[in-house]
Design an enzyme around this catalytic site. Sequence first.
Site, PDB file in Angstrom:
ATOM      1  N   LYS A 141       0.848  -1.195   0.000  1.00  0.00           N
ATOM      2  CA  LYS A 141       0.000   0.000   0.000  1.00  0.00           C
ATOM      3  C   LYS A 141       0.884   1.245   0.000  1.00  0.00           C
ATOM      4  O   LYS A 141       1.451   1.609   1.018  1.00  0.00           O
ATOM      5  CB  LYS A 141      -0.925   0.043   1.219  1.00  0.00           C
ATOM      6  CG  LYS A 141      -2.026   1.077   1.026  1.00  0.00           C
ATOM      7  CD  LYS A 141      -2.501   1.764   2.297  1.00  0.00           C
ATOM      8  CE  LYS A 141      -1.583   2.813   2.821  1.00  0.00           C
ATOM      9  NZ  LYS A 141      -1.441   4.033   1.993  1.00  0.00           N
ATOM     10  N   GLU A 190      10.122   1.144  10.412  1.00  0.00           N
ATOM     11  CA  GLU A 190      11.244   2.078  10.216  1.00  0.00           C
ATOM     12  C   GLU A 190      10.640   3.470  10.233  1.00  0.00           C
ATOM     13  O   GLU A 190       9.870   3.830   9.343  1.00  0.00           O
ATOM     14  CB  GLU A 190      11.953   1.766   8.893  1.00  0.00           C
ATOM     15  CG  GLU A 190      13.324   2.398   8.815  1.00  0.00           C
ATOM     16  CD  GLU A 190      13.338   3.597   7.893  1.00  0.00           C
ATOM     17  OE1 GLU A 190      13.448   4.724   8.426  1.00  0.00           O
ATOM     18  OE2 GLU A 190      13.228   3.419   6.691  1.00  0.00           O
ATOM     19  N   CYS A 198      14.335   9.971   6.115  1.00  0.00           N
ATOM     20  CA  CYS A 198      14.130   9.529   7.500  1.00  0.00           C
ATOM     21  C   CYS A 198      15.377   9.749   8.358  1.00  0.00           C
ATOM     22  O   CYS A 198      15.277  10.116   9.522  1.00  0.00           O
ATOM     23  CB  CYS A 198      13.702   8.074   7.533  1.00  0.00           C
ATOM     24  SG  CYS A 198      14.758   6.989   6.568  1.00  0.00           S
ATOM     25  N   GLU A 231      10.411  15.966  14.410  1.00  0.00           N
ATOM     26  CA  GLU A 231      10.759  15.704  13.004  1.00  0.00           C
ATOM     27  C   GLU A 231       9.949  16.651  12.123  1.00  0.00           C
ATOM     28  O   GLU A 231       8.721  16.611  12.125  1.00  0.00           O
ATOM     29  CB  GLU A 231      10.453  14.242  12.638  1.00  0.00           C
ATOM     30  CG  GLU A 231      10.908  13.910  11.235  1.00  0.00           C
ATOM     31  CD  GLU A 231      10.618  12.468  10.831  1.00  0.00           C
ATOM     32  OE1 GLU A 231       9.463  12.040  10.943  1.00  0.00           O
ATOM     33  OE2 GLU A 231      11.563  11.783  10.398  1.00  0.00           O
TER      34      GLU A 231
HETATM   35  P1  NAI Z   1       2.432   8.471   7.866  1.00  0.00           P
HETATM   36  O1  NAI Z   1       3.412   7.712   8.685  1.00  0.00           O
HETATM   37  O2  NAI Z   1       1.072   8.649   8.438  1.00  0.00           O
HETATM   38  O3  NAI Z   1       2.294   7.761   6.431  1.00  0.00           O
HETATM   39  C1  NAI Z   1       3.102   6.705   5.989  1.00  0.00           C
HETATM   40  C2  NAI Z   1       2.234   5.594   5.415  1.00  0.00           C
HETATM   41  O4  NAI Z   1       1.375   5.094   6.435  1.00  0.00           O
HETATM   42  C3  NAI Z   1       1.319   6.035   4.276  1.00  0.00           C
HETATM   43  O5  NAI Z   1       1.221   5.009   3.317  1.00  0.00           O
HETATM   44  C4  NAI Z   1      -0.012   6.217   4.979  1.00  0.00           C
HETATM   45  O6  NAI Z   1      -1.119   6.088   4.108  1.00  0.00           O
HETATM   46  C5  NAI Z   1       0.027   5.092   5.990  1.00  0.00           C
HETATM   47  N1  NAI Z   1      -0.857   5.264   7.147  1.00  0.00           N
HETATM   48  C6  NAI Z   1      -1.265   6.422   7.737  1.00  0.00           C
HETATM   49  N2  NAI Z   1      -2.072   6.141   8.782  1.00  0.00           N
HETATM   50  C7  NAI Z   1      -2.187   4.800   8.851  1.00  0.00           C
HETATM   51  C8  NAI Z   1      -2.896   3.905   9.718  1.00  0.00           C
HETATM   52  N3  NAI Z   1      -3.663   4.348  10.728  1.00  0.00           N
HETATM   53  N4  NAI Z   1      -2.771   2.582   9.514  1.00  0.00           N
HETATM   54  C9  NAI Z   1      -2.015   2.098   8.514  1.00  0.00           C
HETATM   55  N5  NAI Z   1      -1.345   2.901   7.652  1.00  0.00           N
HETATM   56  C10 NAI Z   1      -1.427   4.235   7.828  1.00  0.00           C
HETATM   57  O7  NAI Z   1       3.074   9.874   7.527  1.00  0.00           O
HETATM   58  P2  NAI Z   1       2.426  11.155   6.803  1.00  0.00           P
HETATM   59  O8  NAI Z   1       1.137  11.496   7.439  1.00  0.00           O
HETATM   60  O9  NAI Z   1       2.425  10.929   5.343  1.00  0.00           O
HETATM   61  O10 NAI Z   1       3.505  12.283   7.145  1.00  0.00           O
HETATM   62  C11 NAI Z   1       3.478  12.960   8.391  1.00  0.00           C
HETATM   63  C12 NAI Z   1       4.852  13.110   8.962  1.00  0.00           C
HETATM   64  O11 NAI Z   1       5.400  11.832   9.208  1.00  0.00           O
HETATM   65  C13 NAI Z   1       5.869  13.767   8.056  1.00  0.00           C
HETATM   66  O12 NAI Z   1       5.807  15.143   8.135  1.00  0.00           O
HETATM   67  C14 NAI Z   1       7.157  13.233   8.604  1.00  0.00           C
HETATM   68  O13 NAI Z   1       7.573  13.963   9.722  1.00  0.00           O
HETATM   69  C15 NAI Z   1       6.813  11.849   9.048  1.00  0.00           C
HETATM   70  N6  NAI Z   1       7.206  10.866   8.046  1.00  0.00           N
HETATM   71  C16 NAI Z   1       8.394  10.245   8.237  1.00  0.00           C
HETATM   72  C17 NAI Z   1       8.851   9.364   7.310  1.00  0.00           C
HETATM   73  C18 NAI Z   1      10.146   8.695   7.512  1.00  0.00           C
HETATM   74  O14 NAI Z   1      10.599   7.962   6.624  1.00  0.00           O
HETATM   75  N7  NAI Z   1      10.794   8.904   8.635  1.00  0.00           N
HETATM   76  C19 NAI Z   1       8.113   9.074   6.076  1.00  0.00           C
HETATM   77  C20 NAI Z   1       6.855   9.765   5.985  1.00  0.00           C
HETATM   78  C21 NAI Z   1       6.445  10.620   6.948  1.00  0.00           C
END
Ligand code: NAI
Length: 492
Positions: free
Chosen positions: A188, A263, A297, A395
């Site tokens: 996904k 991660e 990240c 972050e």
């Molecule tokens: P997120 O962690 O919510 O999204 C990542 C993935 O998780 C996406 O595919 C999303 O659809 C999915 N997801 C979201 N809620 C979920 C749930 N309840 N159950 C299962 N899957 C779920 O991150 P988002 O909202 O895109 O970004 C917000 C902040 O997160 C960013 O500003 C950043 O600080 C951080 N982030 C960090 C990352 C990293 O690699 N360290 C990558 C992406 C975001």
Amino acid sequence: MNAPFDYAHPFLTGDVKKLFIGGEWVDASSGETFDCIDPSRGLAAIKVSRGGPEDIDRAVAAARAAFEGEWSKWTPFDRQALMLKAAEAIDRRFEDLARLETIDMGAPLARTGLFRRWIQQTFRYYASQAMNTRGDIFSNSVPGNFMAYSHKAPVGVVGAIIPWNGPMITQLWSICPTLATGCTLVLKPAEEAPLSTLMMAEILHEAGVPAGVINVVPGPGPTAGAALAGHMDVNKINFTGSTVTGRKIIEASASNMKRVAVELGGKSPDIVFADADLDAAATGAAMACFTNTGQVCFAGTRLFVERSIYDDFVERVAEVGRKLKVGPALSEESQLGPLASQAQLDRVTSYFQVAREDGARLVTGGEPLDIGGGFFVPPTVYAGVTNDMRIAREEIFGPVLAAIPFDTEEEALALANDTIYGLGGGVWSRDVGRVHRVAHAIRTGMVWTNCYGVTDPAVTFIGTRQSGYGVKGGPYAVDEFLAAKTVWMNLA
Ligand code: NAI
Ligand code: MG
């Protein structure tokens, strides 16, 4: 704006990009779609079917059927041959793949073009691991007339939930070990950037990956993602994303006790001592934070600088940032593209306000850039930061560097470790003893010394603390897709 670039793309034809389930392109059960936004213009590039829980059910059923069907009879040699063939197929379509990612998430061509080698290495490394699975025999250590052996079998149906900051790379951390071990996958991608995963599914299918082995279901996290994380017939989740969502994934995994690797985020420290090669350190420290417009990240976002060189060094880092060309991702000249979404632009911009309120001193950047409707911010450096300010603790996921002075090695380490995260870290010094002392004492999964952010698919990639757990890269990553099973024999 009228973009001066050619947005025509062979994958962006037709009305809607569909879900890829069981070897076929299908509409979402709900019939719903969402706009896939090009962040360089803030405009929709194409519509994508919006997967939901029912579609996740269909994809998991397809993955289960494939796992138990013909795919289970493929030998490691067969799977290795398939992976090598797939690598060649990807290489033939690489330029389209890179351009698609550039349009979808805003990393400039100068960045996505570099992934050709990385993709090839990742496929070839994991192809080698297909042949490298072995178990253990326990004979001498077992009492009496017994002997036991443990062998390794594929864990089963894997769910991958990935973010938008580099899906062309992140998807491989699940696709390659899946193919190497004989698991099957439901992937996904994030709604912000699903296109390269869909195109990858097409390429892999054409290269001969059997129906149901790799399924791709774009959709919202709280519905499609949550359904996958909690699914009763998924054996493992491979998650990359925020720490907040990672916690929800772990909670959801309790449904059927599935295996989880998460991660997560970071606030990685990069420590520069006065005796370092300061030219190399200035460029290294700047790019540790600004690469991919800060959406990495393990970005080195807290820069600790020895006080005797602090003002001068911070200015040098800022100067590297000022010289970086920020612009539309399809421009060959752009070194940094936009942030990946309006939400990220709002988030990063809000931290500019937070930094002002907390009394940090702006050295460069600090305001959004007005470039034709896209989500642009410049490399930004704050000086006079203390480690308790929000820009040093949270972050941000943008090109925002918080520079903090220190006086002693002990103080630098105490500050570096004063965070909930533990993903990356850097140390710059010519004193080899100090480099190793500090590298060992930084409480992160990875530390780079006199460099930053080097990765290789054959090398362990890992976080600790609230940056999560589970290995990517290297032989331990393959183990995460395998389950041991022990058989006892009575020799009497
Ligand atoms: P997120 O962690 O919510 O999204 C990542 C993935 O998780 C996406 O595919 C999303 O659809 C999915 N997801 C979201 N809620 C979920 C749930 N309840 N159950 C299962 N899957 C779920 O991150 P988002 O909202 O895109 O970004 C917000 C902040 O997160 C960013 O500003 C950043 O600080 C951080 N982030 C960090 C990352 C990293 O690699 N360290 C990558 C992406 C975001
Ligand atoms: Mg997009």
